[in-house]
Write a protein that holds these residues in place. Sequence first.
Motif, PDB file in Angstrom:
ATOM      1  N   ALA A 172      35.468  38.454  34.864  1.00  0.00           N
ATOM      2  CA  ALA A 172      36.674  39.269  34.715  1.00  0.00           C
ATOM      3  C   ALA A 172      36.820  39.764  33.282  1.00  0.00           C
ATOM      4  O   ALA A 172      37.184  40.930  33.042  1.00  0.00           O
ATOM      5  CB  ALA A 172      37.900  38.464  35.137  1.00  0.00           C
ATOM      6  N   ARG A 173      36.548  38.904  32.334  1.00  0.00           N
ATOM      7  CA  ARG A 173      36.695  39.283  30.918  1.00  0.00           C
ATOM      8  C   ARG A 173      35.689  40.354  30.527  1.00  0.00           C
ATOM      9  O   ARG A 173      36.040  41.355  29.910  1.00  0.00           O
ATOM     10  CB  ARG A 173      36.537  38.042  30.030  1.00  0.00           C
ATOM     11  CG  ARG A 173      36.636  38.327  28.542  1.00  0.00           C
ATOM     12  CD  ARG A 173      36.529  37.072  27.705  1.00  0.00           C
ATOM     13  NE  ARG A 173      35.292  36.330  27.944  1.00  0.00           N
ATOM     14  CZ  ARG A 173      34.108  36.655  27.428  1.00  0.00           C
ATOM     15  NH1 ARG A 173      33.986  37.739  26.668  1.00  0.00           N
ATOM     16  NH2 ARG A 173      33.036  35.911  27.683  1.00  0.00           N
ATOM     17  N   GLU A 174      34.438  40.152  30.888  1.00  0.00           N
ATOM     18  CA  GLU A 174      33.397  41.071  30.448  1.00  0.00           C
ATOM     19  C   GLU A 174      33.396  42.382  31.230  1.00  0.00           C
ATOM     20  O   GLU A 174      33.036  43.432  30.677  1.00  0.00           O
ATOM     21  CB  GLU A 174      32.031  40.395  30.580  1.00  0.00           C
ATOM     22  CG  GLU A 174      31.839  39.227  29.616  1.00  0.00           C
ATOM     23  CD  GLU A 174      30.464  38.593  29.695  1.00  0.00           C
ATOM     24  OE1 GLU A 174      30.077  37.932  28.728  1.00  0.00           O
ATOM     25  OE2 GLU A 174      29.779  38.760  30.743  1.00  0.00           O
ATOM     26  N   ALA A 175      33.808  42.338  32.491  1.00  0.00           N
ATOM     27  CA  ALA A 175      33.778  43.542  33.331  1.00  0.00           C
ATOM     28  C   ALA A 175      35.082  44.325  33.297  1.00  0.00           C
ATOM     29  O   ALA A 175      35.195  45.352  33.971  1.00  0.00           O
ATOM     30  CB  ALA A 175      33.438  43.152  34.771  1.00  0.00           C
ATOM     31  N   GLY A 176      36.069  43.849  32.547  1.00  0.00           N
ATOM     32  CA  GLY A 176      37.338  44.559  32.467  1.00  0.00           C
ATOM     33  C   GLY A 176      38.151  44.503  33.742  1.00  0.00           C
ATOM     34  O   GLY A 176      38.949  45.399  34.019  1.00  0.00           O
ATOM     35  N   ILE A 177      37.978  43.439  34.529  1.00  0.00           N
ATOM     36  CA  ILE A 177      38.753  43.256  35.760  1.00  0.00           C
ATOM     37  C   ILE A 177      40.073  42.582  35.401  1.00  0.00           C
ATOM     38  O   ILE A 177      40.069  41.577  34.685  1.00  0.00           O
ATOM     39  CB  ILE A 177      37.975  42.383  36.765  1.00  0.00           C
ATOM     40  CG1 ILE A 177      36.626  43.010  37.103  1.00  0.00           C
ATOM     41  CG2 ILE A 177      38.795  42.169  38.038  1.00  0.00           C
ATOM     42  CD1 ILE A 177      35.704  42.090  37.885  1.00  0.00           C
ATOM     43  N   PRO A 178      41.216  43.092  35.855  1.00  0.00           N
ATOM     44  CA  PRO A 178      42.493  42.424  35.576  1.00  0.00           C
ATOM     45  C   PRO A 178      42.425  40.942  35.930  1.00  0.00           C
ATOM     46  O   PRO A 178      41.953  40.579  37.014  1.00  0.00           O
ATOM     47  CB  PRO A 178      43.485  43.183  36.458  1.00  0.00           C
ATOM     48  CG  PRO A 178      42.912  44.569  36.516  1.00  0.00           C
ATOM     49  CD  PRO A 178      41.414  44.352  36.590  1.00  0.00           C
ATOM     50  N   PHE A 179      42.924  40.117  35.004  1.00  0.00           N
ATOM     51  CA  PHE A 179      42.794  38.673  35.139  1.00  0.00           C
ATOM     52  C   PHE A 179      44.114  37.975  34.869  1.00  0.00           C
ATOM     53  O   PHE A 179      44.841  38.323  33.935  1.00  0.00           O
ATOM     54  CB  PHE A 179      41.753  38.141  34.146  1.00  0.00           C
ATOM     55  CG  PHE A 179      41.747  36.636  34.019  1.00  0.00           C
ATOM     56  CD1 PHE A 179      41.093  35.853  34.965  1.00  0.00           C
ATOM     57  CD2 PHE A 179      42.426  36.005  32.987  1.00  0.00           C
ATOM     58  CE1 PHE A 179      41.109  34.466  34.866  1.00  0.00           C
ATOM     59  CE2 PHE A 179      42.444  34.620  32.882  1.00  0.00           C
ATOM     60  CZ  PHE A 179      41.791  33.848  33.824  1.00  0.00           C
ATOM     61  N   LEU A 180      44.400  36.975  35.697  1.00  0.00           N
ATOM     62  CA  LEU A 180      45.512  36.063  35.460  1.00  0.00           C
ATOM     63  C   LEU A 180      45.013  34.646  35.646  1.00  0.00           C
ATOM     64  O   LEU A 180      44.360  34.331  36.644  1.00  0.00           O
ATOM     65  CB  LEU A 180      46.663  36.335  36.437  1.00  0.00           C
ATOM     66  CG  LEU A 180      47.871  35.376  36.346  1.00  0.00           C
ATOM     67  CD1 LEU A 180      48.551  35.467  34.987  1.00  0.00           C
ATOM     68  CD2 LEU A 180      48.869  35.674  37.466  1.00  0.00           C
TER      69      LEU A 180
END
Length: 244
Positions: A85-93
């Motif tokens: 999520a961090r590296e691919a720019g996926i929204p993360f919670l």
Amino acid sequence: MTTNAARTARIALVGDRSPNVVSHTRIPGLLDALVERDRLVLDAYWIPSEDAGDADAVRGFDAVWVVPGSPYRSEAGALAAIRTAREAGIPFLGTCAGFQHALLEYARDVCGLTRAAHAENDPEAEDLIIEPLACSLVDHAGVVNVEPGSLARSVIGSERTVERYFCAYGPSRHLDTLRAHGLRFSGHDESGQVRIAELPNHPFFLATLFQPELSGDGSRPHPVVRALARAAVEHAGRGMRQSA
């Protein structure tokens, strides 16, 4: 006119689902409330931690939510989902254990602290970044002060909020190193202990030691959950435009 189908986003719920974890039992109702109150439709998939270690387990989702319920059956799986999520720019919670593991992943993969460990998973490790709290926060509520100009402030909408916890572990060492490498700690309790982390220059990356799932009676999504849903729908919309 935007249709419900156009507003649907796929979200990965990473964690080991259990009827004994209150936050897990509340999530389906929160997703229903997002549809009813905000017309935000999330197509949710639960991904057990041991399955999340696959390189493509969460790639292609519009959001990743690493949920409470530690210790995870696979620490490596939870960390892999966070890194993707961090590296691919996926929204993360990340909430509760998700917060703890977000800091652990950042310490290892960004800061180079390869021996950093979580005391719940490896209590004998020499370099613990997540340790037992001096005062347990199991079934506890407390004030969180939110920094101005942060993602957390824009989401929560106030400088002070009272939130519920169900945890006994929190961050300890290497916080200055994490800051120096770009992680922002944007929420603290009244004694200055870190309670919210975020990553600037990411589309949406937010982690809270408190559990927004426990807010109220579960019928009204917490602003943090609503913000993740909006970020997921925006991510899905970008994907649709790029494929058009």
